[in-house]
Design an enzyme around this catalytic site. Structure first.
Site, PDB file in Angstrom:
ATOM      1  N   SER A 226      10.102  45.055  33.908  1.00 21.09           N
ATOM      2  CA  SER A 226      10.418  46.475  34.025  1.00 21.09           C
ATOM      3  C   SER A 226      11.618  46.819  33.158  1.00 21.09           C
ATOM      4  O   SER A 226      12.434  45.948  32.822  1.00 21.09           O
ATOM      5  CB  SER A 226      10.743  46.839  35.475  1.00 21.09           C
ATOM      6  OG  SER A 226      12.024  46.337  35.851  1.00 21.09           O
ATOM      7  N   ASP A 227      11.721  48.097  32.784  1.00 20.74           N
ATOM      8  CA  ASP A 227      13.008  48.567  32.292  1.00 20.74           C
ATOM      9  C   ASP A 227      13.980  48.519  33.457  1.00 20.74           C
ATOM     10  O   ASP A 227      13.583  48.412  34.629  1.00 20.74           O
ATOM     11  CB  ASP A 227      12.871  49.985  31.729  1.00 20.74           C
ATOM     12  CG  ASP A 227      13.975  50.329  30.740  1.00 20.74           C
ATOM     13  OD1 ASP A 227      15.020  49.642  30.739  1.00 20.74           O
ATOM     14  OD2 ASP A 227      13.811  51.285  29.968  1.00 20.74           O
ATOM     15  N   TRP A 228      15.263  48.610  33.161  1.00 22.06           N
ATOM     16  CA  TRP A 228      16.285  48.432  34.194  1.00 22.06           C
ATOM     17  C   TRP A 228      16.188  49.566  35.207  1.00 22.06           C
ATOM     18  O   TRP A 228      16.321  50.731  34.865  1.00 22.06           O
ATOM     19  CB  TRP A 228      17.653  48.352  33.539  1.00 22.06           C
ATOM     20  CG  TRP A 228      18.095  46.957  33.211  1.00 22.06           C
ATOM     21  CD1 TRP A 228      19.310  46.416  33.472  1.00 22.06           C
ATOM     22  CD2 TRP A 228      17.346  45.907  32.580  1.00 22.06           C
ATOM     23  NE1 TRP A 228      19.359  45.105  33.048  1.00 22.06           N
ATOM     24  CE2 TRP A 228      18.163  44.765  32.494  1.00 22.06           C
ATOM     25  CE3 TRP A 228      16.036  45.822  32.079  1.00 22.06           C
ATOM     26  CZ2 TRP A 228      17.739  43.564  31.948  1.00 22.06           C
ATOM     27  CZ3 TRP A 228      15.615  44.618  31.529  1.00 22.06           C
ATOM     28  CH2 TRP A 228      16.454  43.521  31.467  1.00 22.06           C
TER      29      TRP A 228
END
Length: 871
Positions: A226-228
């Protein structure tokens, strides 16, 4: 980390359920979970795409900063991008990072995207091809690249909530194609999802995107992260194929996932599939032989500087050069004007930003050219003069390097951390004391054993000695609360009445300013009292929270705008004193950053007026623009010499000067279209989130595809870029190498390129394919870029036969057939246009596709390039 090959299946068989779940999320901002008893180490991830920050937003270790990705896109140079990727791999080793979070290969569907500067191009083939080269370079150092953000992460407005509504055809032909090309050629070991929804489902939990397309159709067996803070569910994300939630500590894995498994919402064999992906990433990371939790160091080497300077100069696009004003002469007197001349606009803002080893301004670069000549004059005198003309900052320039520490006079200031406010305890004692130079402190990853949680307090103390008497503005931006004092006088209050802004990824305030009159040579004590994010009075919605917040302190002498312009015009008009005039304008990281989109395409207030007035006084003035994405240029018809210079990394100033003075003959081309006005761009009526959604109404007609199709000339077209010499292409021969399997078929192109001018120069060939003139299926763009090739330096009068690397016939001829859910290479007569530098320098040839064929999956690399990427 020792180079060991863990037995993935053996490890998997011995893991407890708790351990399996723990492996599926980070343990902090940058590290995966270790299982020491089974020999599974923790690996480190670090932000790209234009540098390697390491593990710290707060007070990080300086690094090499590459030109932004639009600048790299402008080079049209796969070899250079591959070299820069290898440099990034070396920088990863210095920062102890096994995985690099880049390249970014989202499409600039419009000019306002806050992160547009992070991506290569509006064109998917240019983006995907350069992304593959970038990945190959990184992988040459046994580091794992991570193409991002899958997919349609093309705006910042409500980025975690917006639903990107896009047709299957546009999704495939424009937005997924760069990922398809990069994965097919480079086989990177990791991939990152985007924040947004795509057609109703968040990308990080979309089974059609992750499972059906990426895993099954494309055969990708690397890790998907995932992105952060871009994970939004427990079972949906895991079942869809999201392997790793970042950062830690986990919001959705841990007890929540254990509960989902025990309630049969997630099958344990699905958990095992996700764990296998993590273990494969750990195994791949072992190749780099980077120790676990390695210390971060600098590797500021002469070879690094030389490569960065070449990249900066070779990215500069020559947009206009009437009367051969350029190149300039370093032996002549030069007047330098403008807001971007004396600042280092070396990178954009947000997660792409990083502290550089050093920076260079355009003014420094120009002065460096003239320095040797200046000292040889009798008597020695400065050949370069600077006048401000206008300011271009959105927030006041950072104050940190203008301060001196009260204790020892070092450049910078003293940063102290307290667990109590001074109201709670006037006799409080600092638990941490640091010397810092940057006065922008983002606290996402600040840690100290005595600081518990996100609530704590900070003071910043430094001495300021102004060089000139006058009114000075001080600015304070906070995610939290803050007060700024000068010699005990409250100058800025960003605590009592706070306003919502876009700072610190959308959780902070705008900059609040105050003015105080200061006397030249007198030393003043600057003091800031700051409380972290929990003290804020703001109620923030629809943004990702990045922890304790941050504080930014700026300052500058006030100028009277009208007087500053008049002074610039007066000097520019003085032809007896100044042989050459250079005006430097543009944007910087204040204006282009993750966390917000630009509200318009215009330059900062005052810049256009400055350029108009200087050009009226001095028609031969050279204008240099720095920005990551297009800006309006209402004065462009007045200009005779115009450069687009981007954010050029550590060597930005020297790179600009190399082109201005002819040490480098420009060959770069625009990787995106520059519209005349914002309203002219194809996404104008369909940009930003409205009612939680954004409609990709321009469909496949992004950028030049739109302008070509409606017959409108933008200000500067995609692929435009001049040279100090001239070229001619001739003798194009096109051969179709067909096979029963369309994905193995290719086009070969051979032609002759001649340098018809009087300077050595490199040439860029852009290969466009026009579809059959009549088709019964779908409307298609007039032409589409299908390949490109940079021809190395040609001497004046030199001709060279050029054979381009083979071009995939499937890529060159196909569109996405929504009825068949597959690519269709349609039968018919196609035309190849090879476009070189200069008006009319185009050669064309037709070829035929005799039978229509459908295909899916990855194309691979028909050019025969080899990598050591993820198999």
């Amino acid at each position: 980390m020792k180079r060991t090959q863990i037995d993935i299946e053996a490890v998997l068989a011995q893991l407890s359920l708790d351990e399996k779940v723990a492996l599926l999320a980070g343990i902090d901002g940058w590290h995966t979970k270790a299982i020491p008893r089974l020999g599974v180490p923790s690996i480190r991830l670090s932000d790209g795409p234009n540098g390697v920050r390491g593990t710290r937003f707060f007070n990080g270790v300086p690094a090499a900063c590459l030109p932004c990705e639009t600048a790299l896109g402008a080079t049209f140079d796969q070899d250079l991008v591959r070299e820069l990727g290898q440099l990034l791999g070396q920088e990863c080793k210095a920062k102890g990072a096994h995985v690099l979070l880049g390249p970014t290969i989202n499409i600039q569907r419009g000019p306002l995207g806050g992160r547009g500067f992070e991506s290569f191009s509006e064109d998917p083939v240019l983006s995907g091809t350069l992304a593959a080269s970038y990945c190959e370079g990184v992988q040459a150092e046994d580091i794992i690249p991570t193409p991002k953000h899958l997919v349609c992460n093309d705006q910042e407005h409500e980025r975690v909530a917006v639903n990107s509504i896009v047709t299957d055809r546009a999704l495939r032909e424009i937005y997924l194609l760069p990922f398809q090309i990069a994965l097919g050629r480079a086989r990177p070991g990791a991939l990152m999802t985007s924040y947004n929804k795509v057609n109703g489902t968040h990308a990080s939990e979309d089974p059609r995107l992750l499972r059906d397309i990426v895993r099954r159709e494309w055969g990708f067996d690397g890790l998907i992260m995932s992105d952060w803070f871009g994970t939004y569910s427990v079972s949906e994300a895991l079942n869809a194929g999201l392997d790793l939630e970042m950062p830690g500590m986990s919001h959705f894995r841990g007890p929540c996932l254990i509960h989902a498994i025990t309630s049969n919402k997630v099958k344990e064999h699905v958990v095992d599939e996700r764990v296998r992906s993590v273990l494969r990433l750990v195994q791949l990371a072992a190749r780099a032989q980077i120790p676990e939790m390695a210390p971060e160091v600098q590797r500021n080497l002469p070879a690094t500087s030389a490569l960065l300077r070449r990249a900066a100069s070779e990215s500069v696009v020559l947009l206009k050069n009437e009367d051969h004003i350029l190149p300039l002469s370093p032996a002549k007197t030069t007047l330098v004007i403008g807001p971007n001349a004396n600042i280092a606009a070396y990178c954009g803002g947000g997660s792409a930003a990083l502290p550089a080893y050093y920076t260079t301004t355009p003014l420094e670069g120009i002065r460096n050219k003239a320095a040797a000549l200046s000292s040889s004059l009798s008597p020695p005198r400065d050949l370069v003069t600077f006048t401000q003309g206008a300011y271009g900052h959105k927030e006041l320039p950072l104050l940190g390097e203008q301060l001196r520490a009260p204790e020892d006079g070092r450049v910078g200031y003293t940063f102290r951390v307290y667990t109590e406010s001074k109201e709670q305890n006037p006799a409080r004692v600092a638990v941490d004391t640091l010397h810092m130079t940057s006065s922008s402190a983002f606290l996402m990853d600040y840690v100290h054993p005595e600081v518990k949680g996100d609530l704590y307090y900070i003071t910043m103390d430094g001495n300021f000695t102004p060089a000139e008497t006058g009114d000075y503005e001080f600015g304070l931006t906070v995610a939290g609360t803050g007060l700024l004092y000068v010699d005990g006088e409250l100058v800025v209050d960003n605590k009592t009445n706070q306003r919502q802004g876009t700072s610190f990824f959308g959780i902070g305030t705008p900059e609040e300013r105050g003015v105080i009159h200061l006397t030249a040579g007198q030393t003043y004590a600057v003091h800031v009292d700051y409380g972290t994010a929990p003290t804020s009075t703001l109620k923030v919605k629809n943004v990702v929270s990045f922890g304790p917040g941050g504080v930014r302190v700026g300052g500058a002498r006030r100028i009277e705008p009208a007087q500053a312009v008049e002074e610039a015009v007066r000097l520019a008009s003085d032809t007896a004193s100044f042989d050459q005039v250079v005006v430097c304008v543009g944007l910087n990281s204040d204006w282009e950053s993750e966390g917000f989109d630009r509200p318009h395409m215009d330059l900062p207030a005052g810049s256009d007026a400055l350029v108009h007035r200087v050009l009226a006084a001095r028609a031969d003035a050279v204008v240099v623009v720095q920005s990551g994405t297009p800006v309006t240029m209402p004065w462009a018809p007045q200009t005779k010499a115009l450069l687009q210079a981007w954010y050029g990394g550590n060597e930005a100033g020297n790179g600009i000067a190399d082109v201005l003075f002819g040490d480098v003959n420009p060959a770069a081309k625009l990787p995106l279209s520059f519209p005349v006005t914002l309203a002219q761009n194809p996404s104008y009526l369909n940009y930003r989130s409205e009612g939680g959604r954004v409609l990709y109404g321009e469909d496949v007609y992004v950028g030049y595809r739109y302008y070509d199709s409606i017959g409108v000339q933008p200000l500067f077209r995609f692929g435009h870029g001049l040279s100090y010499t001239s070229f001619a292409a001739s003798g194009l021969a096109v051969t179709v190498v067909d096979t029963p399997a369309i994905k193995a078929a290719s086009l070969t192109l051979v032609l002759t390129v001649a340098n018809t001018g009087d300077r050595a120069g490199a040439e860029v060939l852009q290969v466009y394919v026009a579809p059959p003139p009549t088709t019964t299926a779908v409307r298609r763009p007039v032409r589409e870029l299908k390949a490109f090739h940079k021809v190395p330096l040609l001497q004046p009068g030199e001709s060279r036969a050029v054979a381009l690397p083979p071009i995939s016939l499937a890529l060159a001829t196909s569109y996405w057939d929504e009825n068949r859910d597959a690519w269709l290479s349609e039968a018919g007569a196609y035309t190849v246009h090879v476009v070189g530098t200069g008006a009319g320098n185009t050669v064309s040839q037709t070829f035929a596709v005799h039978a229509s064929r459908w295909w899916t999956g990855l194309l691979g690399d028909v050019s025969g390039s080899t990598t050591n990427g993820h198999a």
